[in-house]
Design an enzyme around this catalytic site. Structure first.
Site, PDB file in Angstrom:
ATOM      1  N   ASN A  30       0.822  -1.215   0.000  1.00  0.00           N
ATOM      2  CA  ASN A  30       0.000   0.000   0.000  1.00  0.00           C
ATOM      3  C   ASN A  30       0.848   1.254   0.000  1.00  0.00           C
ATOM      4  O   ASN A  30       1.963   1.267   0.530  1.00  0.00           O
ATOM      5  CB  ASN A  30      -0.869   0.079   1.272  1.00  0.00           C
ATOM      6  CG  ASN A  30      -1.960  -0.974   1.314  1.00  0.00           C
ATOM      7  OD1 ASN A  30      -2.379  -1.478   0.270  1.00  0.00           O
ATOM      8  ND2 ASN A  30      -2.410  -1.302   2.506  1.00  0.00           N
ATOM      9  N   ALA A  31       0.277   2.303  -0.542  1.00  0.00           N
ATOM     10  CA  ALA A  31       0.825   3.647  -0.337  1.00  0.00           C
ATOM     11  C   ALA A  31       0.075   4.206   0.873  1.00  0.00           C
ATOM     12  O   ALA A  31      -1.153   4.313   0.848  1.00  0.00           O
ATOM     13  CB  ALA A  31       0.574   4.497  -1.567  1.00  0.00           C
ATOM     14  N   ALA A  61       4.181  -5.730   2.428  1.00  0.00           N
ATOM     15  CA  ALA A  61       5.356  -4.926   2.065  1.00  0.00           C
ATOM     16  C   ALA A  61       6.133  -4.518   3.312  1.00  0.00           C
ATOM     17  O   ALA A  61       7.368  -4.543   3.320  1.00  0.00           O
ATOM     18  CB  ALA A  61       4.907  -3.693   1.281  1.00  0.00           C
ATOM     19  N   GLU A 159      -4.549  -9.272   3.996  1.00  0.00           N
ATOM     20  CA  GLU A 159      -5.041  -8.153   3.185  1.00  0.00           C
ATOM     21  C   GLU A 159      -5.069  -8.526   1.702  1.00  0.00           C
ATOM     22  O   GLU A 159      -5.268  -7.660   0.849  1.00  0.00           O
ATOM     23  CB  GLU A 159      -4.155  -6.921   3.382  1.00  0.00           C
ATOM     24  CG  GLU A 159      -4.298  -6.281   4.752  1.00  0.00           C
ATOM     25  CD  GLU A 159      -3.415  -5.062   4.914  1.00  0.00           C
ATOM     26  OE1 GLU A 159      -3.863  -4.103   5.557  1.00  0.00           O
ATOM     27  OE2 GLU A 159      -2.278  -5.070   4.410  1.00  0.00           O
ATOM     28  N   ASN A 203      -2.910 -10.626  16.889  1.00  0.00           N
ATOM     29  CA  ASN A 203      -2.886  -9.802  18.094  1.00  0.00           C
ATOM     30  C   ASN A 203      -4.069 -10.255  18.957  1.00  0.00           C
ATOM     31  O   ASN A 203      -4.826 -11.159  18.572  1.00  0.00           O
ATOM     32  CB  ASN A 203      -2.879  -8.300  17.769  1.00  0.00           C
ATOM     33  CG  ASN A 203      -4.155  -7.832  17.088  1.00  0.00           C
ATOM     34  OD1 ASN A 203      -5.216  -8.451  17.242  1.00  0.00           O
ATOM     35  ND2 ASN A 203      -4.068  -6.748  16.343  1.00  0.00           N
ATOM     36  N   GLY A 230       0.917  -5.659  22.046  1.00  0.00           N
ATOM     37  CA  GLY A 230       1.480  -4.310  22.009  1.00  0.00           C
ATOM     38  C   GLY A 230       2.587  -4.137  23.038  1.00  0.00           C
ATOM     39  O   GLY A 230       3.470  -4.992  23.174  1.00  0.00           O
ATOM     40  N   ALA A 231       2.525  -3.032  23.789  1.00  0.00           N
ATOM     41  CA  ALA A 231       3.578  -2.728  24.771  1.00  0.00           C
ATOM     42  C   ALA A 231       3.641  -3.762  25.887  1.00  0.00           C
ATOM     43  O   ALA A 231       4.614  -3.809  26.647  1.00  0.00           O
ATOM     44  CB  ALA A 231       3.328  -1.350  25.358  1.00  0.00           C
ATOM     45  N   ASP A 261       3.890  -5.782  12.104  1.00  0.00           N
ATOM     46  CA  ASP A 261       4.552  -6.295  10.886  1.00  0.00           C
ATOM     47  C   ASP A 261       6.041  -6.532  11.154  1.00  0.00           C
ATOM     48  O   ASP A 261       6.606  -7.549  10.735  1.00  0.00           O
ATOM     49  CB  ASP A 261       4.395  -5.288   9.737  1.00  0.00           C
ATOM     50  CG  ASP A 261       2.933  -5.046   9.398  1.00  0.00           C
ATOM     51  OD1 ASP A 261       2.118  -5.966   9.597  1.00  0.00           O
ATOM     52  OD2 ASP A 261       2.605  -3.930   8.955  1.00  0.00           O
TER      53      ASP A 261
HETATM   54  O1  RIB Z   1       0.080  -2.980   9.490  1.00  0.00           O
HETATM   55  C1  RIB Z   1       0.139  -1.645   9.092  1.00  0.00           C
HETATM   56  C2  RIB Z   1      -0.346  -1.510   7.675  1.00  0.00           C
HETATM   57  O2  RIB Z   1      -1.728  -1.818   7.618  1.00  0.00           O
HETATM   58  C3  RIB Z   1      -0.240  -0.115   7.112  1.00  0.00           C
HETATM   59  O3  RIB Z   1       1.006   0.119   6.514  1.00  0.00           O
HETATM   60  C4  RIB Z   1      -1.415  -0.026   6.152  1.00  0.00           C
HETATM   61  O4  RIB Z   1      -1.046   0.068   4.811  1.00  0.00           O
HETATM   62  C5  RIB Z   1      -2.246  -1.281   6.422  1.00  0.00           C
HETATM   63  O5  RIB Z   1      -2.049  -2.224   5.456  1.00  0.00           O
END
Ligand code: RIB
Length: 315
Positions: A30-31, A61, A159, A203, A230-231, A261
């Site tokens: 994604n952008a 990515a 995704e 998560n 998370g933390a 990620d």
């Molecule tokens: O996990 C974070 C990502 O989730 C973001 O970069 C956004 O593009 C979504 O895909």
């Protein structure tokens, strides 16, 4: 150096890419459009951002870039639009050292995400899937057939279409690779797909949304479950062993986007480098925590040495 590695990969006469691909990632590109705000908006509220940045994103990515930054030979299988954003995202991945030769371009626009981040680093994300929705089983099989997967770790997130993920899992497990699934965003998963998972990385929210208890997942064949909190660190669940909690590293979080990620990528990298699951989780929580110190999903991806320095202090 890493870029040189990616460019040095060559197709042999049999069509197989020479050199083992240590980490194979299947997922979205994604952008990201990041808006920093004081506090996240309530429904119906209009607020003004304090900063706007164009960042690189998509779970697949981000994971691939994180693995490559850790020094792993990493390939990403995905789809971008044949447009300026697609070129920009591909270039950013190459810059990180990811092998992008398995990324297909299509007429559908590149996927994008609007990410709103508050002062504490908490976020809200809205994704427009775009070209990611076109990743097919054929794309995945055709790419994986060109790779040497001996001992590889294959990492997928959700995704992209489930059929593509299932094809990756089946191919990995039948070609000597381990399969790790980050079920994000969570959705109902067929038992056969779960049965192919050596490690499942949800998560805490995703774990509930999956709709299976830990023991049900183990009965289906899941090898281990690592729940990120998370933390607060992670919870490690394995069949016939007591659950184990692993603390995270304390950092000043600037943006938690992409921390999961970075965690997934680091866990796969550590497993690929023969750490046992417990040590791999200790390594990965540090990578995930360090990733929160920059703005944007890839604002700070740590190197192997940086994570190891902190790991040395933690044990
Ligand atoms: O996990 C974070 C990502 O989730 C973001 O970069 C956004 O593009 C979504 O895909």
């Amino acid at each position: 150096m890493r870029l040189a590695y990616a460019k040095s990969r060559r197709l042999s006469s049999s069509g197989v890419t020479t050199g083992v691909t240590q980490i194979v990632v299947i997922g979205a590109i994604n952008a990201d459009h990041v808006l920093a705000v004081g506090s996240l908006p309530q429904p119906g509220e209009t607020i003004t951002c304090t900063r706007e940045i164009a960042a690189h994103g998509g779970k697949g990515a981000n994971q691939a870039a994180a693995a490559a930054t850790l020094g792993m030979d990493t390939a990403l299988i995905g789809v971008v639009g044949d447009d300026p954003l697609g070129s920009r995202e591909r270039a950013a991945l190459e810059q990180a050292g990811v092998d992008t030769s398995f990324i297909r371009a299509t007429d559908t626009p590149t996927g994008s995400a609007t990410v709103v981040v508050d002062n504490d680093g908490a976020n809200m994300i809205i994704v427009q899937p775009g070209a990611n929705a076109e990743l097919s089983e054929d794309d995945v099989r055709a790419a994986m057939q060109r790779m040497d997967l001996s001992g590889s770790v294959v990492l997928a997130s959700l995704e992209v279409p489930l059929d593509a993920v299932a094809a990756a899992a089946e191919y990995a497990r039948s070609h000597g690779a381990r399969f790790v699934l980050n079920p994000a965003p969570a959705m109902h998963l067929a038992p056969y797909l779960l049965g192919w998972c050596d490690v499942l990385l949800p998560n805490a929210v995703e774990q509930l949304q999956l709709g299976y208890s830990g023991s049900e997942l183990f009965e289906l064949g899941v090898g281990a479950i690592v729940i990120t909190q998370g933390a607060d660190g992670v919870e490690v669940l394995r069949p016939d062993r007591a659950p184990m909690h692993i603390e995270s590293l304390h950092v000043e979080a600037r943006d938690t986007t992409g921390a999961g990620d970075a965690f997934c990528a680091a866990l796969c990298a550590a497993l690929r480098r023969d750490m046992d699951l417990e040590r791999a989780c200790r390594f990965a929580v540090i990578a995930g925590a360090l990733a929160t110190t920059g703005l944007g999903a890839r604002g700070h991806l740590p190197s192997w040495d940086e994570v190891e320095r902190h790991l040395g202090r933690a044990v």
